[in-house]
Design an enzyme around this catalytic site. Structure first.
Site, PDB file in Angstrom:
ATOM      1  N   ASP A 208       3.059   2.879 -17.493  1.00 20.62           N
ATOM      2  CA  ASP A 208       2.498   3.131 -16.435  1.00 20.62           C
ATOM      3  C   ASP A 208       1.937   4.746 -16.419  1.00 20.62           C
ATOM      4  O   ASP A 208       2.526   5.724 -16.398  1.00 20.62           O
ATOM      5  CB  ASP A 208       3.228   3.138 -15.145  1.00 20.62           C
ATOM      6  N   HIS A 213       1.546  10.666 -11.341  1.00 21.14           N
ATOM      7  CA  HIS A 213       2.963  10.810 -11.813  1.00 21.14           C
ATOM      8  C   HIS A 213       3.028  12.103 -12.733  1.00 21.14           C
ATOM      9  O   HIS A 213       3.915  12.391 -13.348  1.00 21.14           O
ATOM     10  CB  HIS A 213       3.585   9.824 -12.415  1.00 21.14           C
ATOM     11  N   ILE A 228       4.506  12.720  -8.149  1.00 18.71           N
ATOM     12  CA  ILE A 228       5.578  11.835  -7.555  1.00 18.71           C
ATOM     13  C   ILE A 228       6.244  10.850  -8.732  1.00 18.71           C
ATOM     14  O   ILE A 228       5.428  10.636  -9.661  1.00 18.71           O
ATOM     15  CB  ILE A 228       5.181  10.999  -6.471  1.00 18.71           C
ATOM     16  N   GLY A 231       7.714   4.286  -8.693  1.00 16.55           N
ATOM     17  CA  GLY A 231       8.500   3.485  -7.780  1.00 16.55           C
ATOM     18  C   GLY A 231       9.540   2.875  -8.710  1.00 16.55           C
ATOM     19  O   GLY A 231      10.794   2.758  -8.374  1.00 16.55           O
TER      20      GLY A 231
HETATM   21  C1  LIG Z   1       0.200  -5.200 -10.780  1.00 18.46           C
HETATM   22  C2  LIG Z   1      -0.169  -3.875 -11.380  1.00 18.46           C
HETATM   23  C3  LIG Z   1      -0.307  -2.751 -10.289  1.00 18.46           C
HETATM   24  C4  LIG Z   1       0.972  -1.903 -10.267  1.00 18.46           C
HETATM   25  C5  LIG Z   1       0.816  -0.554  -9.593  1.00 18.46           C
HETATM   26  C6  LIG Z   1       1.679   0.214  -9.699  1.00 18.46           C
HETATM   27  C7  LIG Z   1       1.355   1.775  -9.156  1.00 18.46           C
HETATM   28  C8  LIG Z   1       2.742   2.623  -9.086  1.00 18.46           C
HETATM   29  C9  LIG Z   1       2.647   3.324  -8.234  1.00 18.46           C
HETATM   30  C10 LIG Z   1       3.795   4.406  -7.716  1.00 18.46           C
HETATM   31  O1  LIG Z   1       4.776   4.121  -8.158  1.00 18.46           O
HETATM   32  S1  LIG Z   1       3.634   5.084  -6.256  1.00 18.46           S
HETATM   33  C11 LIG Z   1       5.090   5.694  -6.044  1.00 18.46           C
HETATM   34  C12 LIG Z   1       6.232   4.925  -5.395  1.00 18.46           C
HETATM   35  N1  LIG Z   1       5.862   4.606  -4.004  1.00 18.46           N
HETATM   36  C13 LIG Z   1       5.956   5.151  -3.063  1.00 18.46           C
HETATM   37  O2  LIG Z   1       6.315   6.280  -3.290  1.00 18.46           O
HETATM   38  C14 LIG Z   1       5.632   4.947  -1.712  1.00 18.46           C
HETATM   39  C15 LIG Z   1       7.064   5.359  -0.877  1.00 18.46           C
HETATM   40  N2  LIG Z   1       6.531   4.796   0.483  1.00 18.46           N
HETATM   41  C16 LIG Z   1       5.955   5.217   1.574  1.00 18.46           C
HETATM   42  O3  LIG Z   1       5.460   6.590   1.284  1.00 18.46           O
HETATM   43  C17 LIG Z   1       5.683   4.755   2.831  1.00 18.46           C
HETATM   44  O4  LIG Z   1       6.537   3.820   2.798  1.00 18.46           O
HETATM   45  C18 LIG Z   1       4.325   3.908   2.913  1.00 18.46           C
HETATM   46  C19 LIG Z   1       4.063   2.942   1.800  1.00 18.46           C
HETATM   47  C20 LIG Z   1       3.178   5.049   2.867  1.00 18.46           C
HETATM   48  C21 LIG Z   1       4.014   3.273   4.429  1.00 18.46           C
HETATM   49  O5  LIG Z   1       4.683   4.211   5.277  1.00 18.46           O
HETATM   50  P1  LIG Z   1       3.876   3.979   6.806  1.00 18.46           P
HETATM   51  O6  LIG Z   1       4.585   4.924   7.690  1.00 18.46           O
HETATM   52  O7  LIG Z   1       2.616   4.235   6.399  1.00 18.46           O
HETATM   53  O8  LIG Z   1       4.034   2.726   7.114  1.00 18.46           O
HETATM   54  P2  LIG Z   1       4.490   2.045   8.557  1.00 18.46           P
HETATM   55  O9  LIG Z   1       3.783   2.479   9.663  1.00 18.46           O
HETATM   56  O10 LIG Z   1       6.092   1.960   8.816  1.00 18.46           O
HETATM   57  O11 LIG Z   1       4.456   0.537   8.410  1.00 18.46           O
HETATM   58  C22 LIG Z   1       2.973  -0.088   8.254  1.00 18.46           C
HETATM   59  C23 LIG Z   1       3.044  -1.587   7.781  1.00 18.46           C
HETATM   60  O12 LIG Z   1       3.266  -1.445   6.545  1.00 18.46           O
HETATM   61  C24 LIG Z   1       4.497  -2.366   6.100  1.00 18.46           C
HETATM   62  N3  LIG Z   1       5.245  -1.592   5.166  1.00 18.46           N
HETATM   63  C25 LIG Z   1       5.467  -0.106   5.309  1.00 18.46           C
HETATM   64  N4  LIG Z   1       6.065   0.257   4.271  1.00 18.46           N
HETATM   65  C26 LIG Z   1       5.711  -0.637   3.520  1.00 18.46           C
HETATM   66  C27 LIG Z   1       6.394  -0.858   1.884  1.00 18.46           C
HETATM   67  N5  LIG Z   1       6.828   0.217   1.359  1.00 18.46           N
HETATM   68  N6  LIG Z   1       6.096  -1.979   1.300  1.00 18.46           N
HETATM   69  C28 LIG Z   1       5.175  -3.037   2.145  1.00 18.46           C
HETATM   70  N7  LIG Z   1       5.059  -2.875   3.131  1.00 18.46           N
HETATM   71  C29 LIG Z   1       5.395  -1.796   4.053  1.00 18.46           C
HETATM   72  C30 LIG Z   1       5.262  -2.431   7.511  1.00 18.46           C
HETATM   73  O13 LIG Z   1       6.111  -3.337   7.578  1.00 18.46           O
HETATM   74  C31 LIG Z   1       4.247  -2.327   8.560  1.00 18.46           C
HETATM   75  O14 LIG Z   1       3.786  -3.625   8.814  1.00 18.46           O
HETATM   76  P3  LIG Z   1       4.036  -4.368   9.919  1.00 18.46           P
HETATM   77  O15 LIG Z   1       5.484  -4.371  10.290  1.00 18.46           O
HETATM   78  O16 LIG Z   1       3.143  -3.635  11.191  1.00 18.46           O
HETATM   79  O17 LIG Z   1       3.440  -5.871   9.845  1.00 18.46           O
END
Ligand SMILES: CCCCCCC/C=C/C(=O)SCCNC(=O)CCNC(=O)[C@H](O)C(C)(C)COP(=O)(O)OP(=O)(O)OC[C@H]1O[C@@H](n2cnc3c(N)ncnc32)[C@H](O)[C@@H]1OP(=O)(O)O
Length: 309
Positions: A208, A213, A228, A231
């Site tokens: 990745d 990152h 960062i 994940g």
């Molecule tokens: C197939 C190949 C592609 C692969 C690509 C991989 C690329 C890799 C990238 C990474 O590694 S990035 C690093 C790892 N990830 C992170 O650092 C993300 C950490 N999480 C956050 O920062 C937060 O949780 C967020 C994702 C920004 C969401 O926070 P936010 O406050 O904006 O959301 P909420 O208001 O709480 O919720 C809104 C809505 O979304 C749903 N939800 C919240 N978090 C997640 C989640 N992590 N995954 C899925 N869904 C999420 C939440 O349930 C809400 O939905 P409803 O309840 O309103 O229906």
């Protein structure tokens, strides 16, 4: 609302058939992955972890961590996320969740065929959520080895629904990969592990190469003060903690893995993983010690256990 850099056509996107892809790996890839998720990172002769990076005691094959399966997703899209009806700002993409089913222990080298499909698309207003499912088959035996479902959280790309309620499509059982409720009781076990400042630079060698990152400028454009951690790297640390504390070091005990990324981790931070054993399910939560912040939670189902806990 969708930003000017995003444009979704759900009908076009969901009608798109993704091509099969091939993925070949060997023991070197397995060992580099294990080092990337901190195997032997605290102790170079750790008796639970040396087998993931070295032919310990003359063992014939390096053992494979079950989270190695998550790498198969990365190799599963021939054009990355360049899909019809799907225009978004890649710098705002975050990994939201990962769900993995391991049907049999992964071999230390293999050639696989990935069958890929779109498993979900949701409009969350401020964000869009896209889910990609990858089924990985051993090329020669045609045996299904594992399934990954990757959820990407596309900030700024929501608001594409043409009608109310907001667009929501999921083609898998609703009980898979749900956000977990963390028990209010004392955990069955706790493991603390420090990530290295160079952790993401090592982890990226497993495939990745997203500059979020590794590149400070790209990280700033994405809204972070510095790069960062991937994940899936944090997930690898957490599941390794479960293997050590609950599965007595046996990676083959892990059957199903579910994780939701709650907040970002910066390389060099210390991860504390708390585990609650409930029958054959382990609920877990990983926090960053320095910020007392929960960054990952989920569950792991195990095949069977003679636990000393
Ligand atoms: C197939 C190949 C592609 C692969 C690509 C991989 C690329 C890799 C990238 C990474 O590694 S990035 C690093 C790892 N990830 C992170 O650092 C993300 C950490 N999480 C956050 O920062 C937060 O949780 C967020 C994702 C920004 C969401 O926070 P936010 O406050 O904006 O959301 P909420 O208001 O709480 O919720 C809104 C809505 O979304 C749903 N939800 C919240 N978090 C997640 C989640 N992590 N995954 C899925 N869904 C999420 C939440 O349930 C809400 O939905 P409803 O309840 O309103 O229906």
């Amino acid at each position: 609302m969708a930003s000017s850099d995003s444009e979704f056509n759900p009908d076009l996107l969901l009608a798109h058939k993704l091509p099969e892809t091939c993925y070949t790996y060997n023991e070197r890839d397995v060992a580099i992955y294990a080092l990337g998720v901190g195997a032997c990172g605290q102790d170079a002769v750790d008796s639970d972890e040396l087998k993931f990076v070295y032919h310990e005691n003359g063992q014939e094959h390096i053992q494979v961590l079950p989270t190695f399966a998550s790498l198969l997703t990365l190799g599963s899209l021939s054009n990355g996320l360049d899909l019809p009806g799907f225009k978004y700002d890649p710098s705002l993409l975050l990994h939201g969740q990962q769900y993995i089913e391991v049907y049999r222990p992964l071999p230390s080298k293999a050639s696989l065929i990935n069958k890929v499909s779109l498993a979900g698309l949701q409009d969350k207003g401020k964000a869009a959520i896209l889910e990609i499912e990858t089924r990985s088959y051993e090329k020669d035996s045609e045996e299904l080895l594992c399934m990954n479902r990757t959820t990407v959280f596309l900030r700024g790309a929501g608001g594409f629904s043409k009608s109310s309620p907001p667009f929501s499509y999921k083609n898998y059982p609703s009980n898979q990969g749900l956000a977990v409720k963390i028990p209010q009781t004392q955990p069955s076990a706790v493991l603390e592990e420090r990530t290295q400042p160079s952790q993401a630079l090592l982890y990226r060698l497993s495939g990745d190469y997203n500059p979020l990152h590794s590149d400070p400028n790209v990280a700033k454009l994405a809204g972070f003060p510095r790069p960062i951690l991937h994940g899936l790297c944090t997930l690898g640390f957490a599941i390794k903690a479960i293997i050590k504390c609950i599965c007595k070091g046996d990676p083959t005990a892990v059957k199903t893995i579910s994780g939701r990324f709650l907040a970002s981790v910066f390389p060099g931070e210390t991860l504390i993983t708390e585990l609650w054993l409930q029958g054959l399910r382990v609920i877990y939560q990983t926090k960053v010690k320095e910020r007392n912040k929960a960054v990952l939670s989920g569950y792991v189902d195990i095949r069977g256990l003679s636990s000393s806990l």
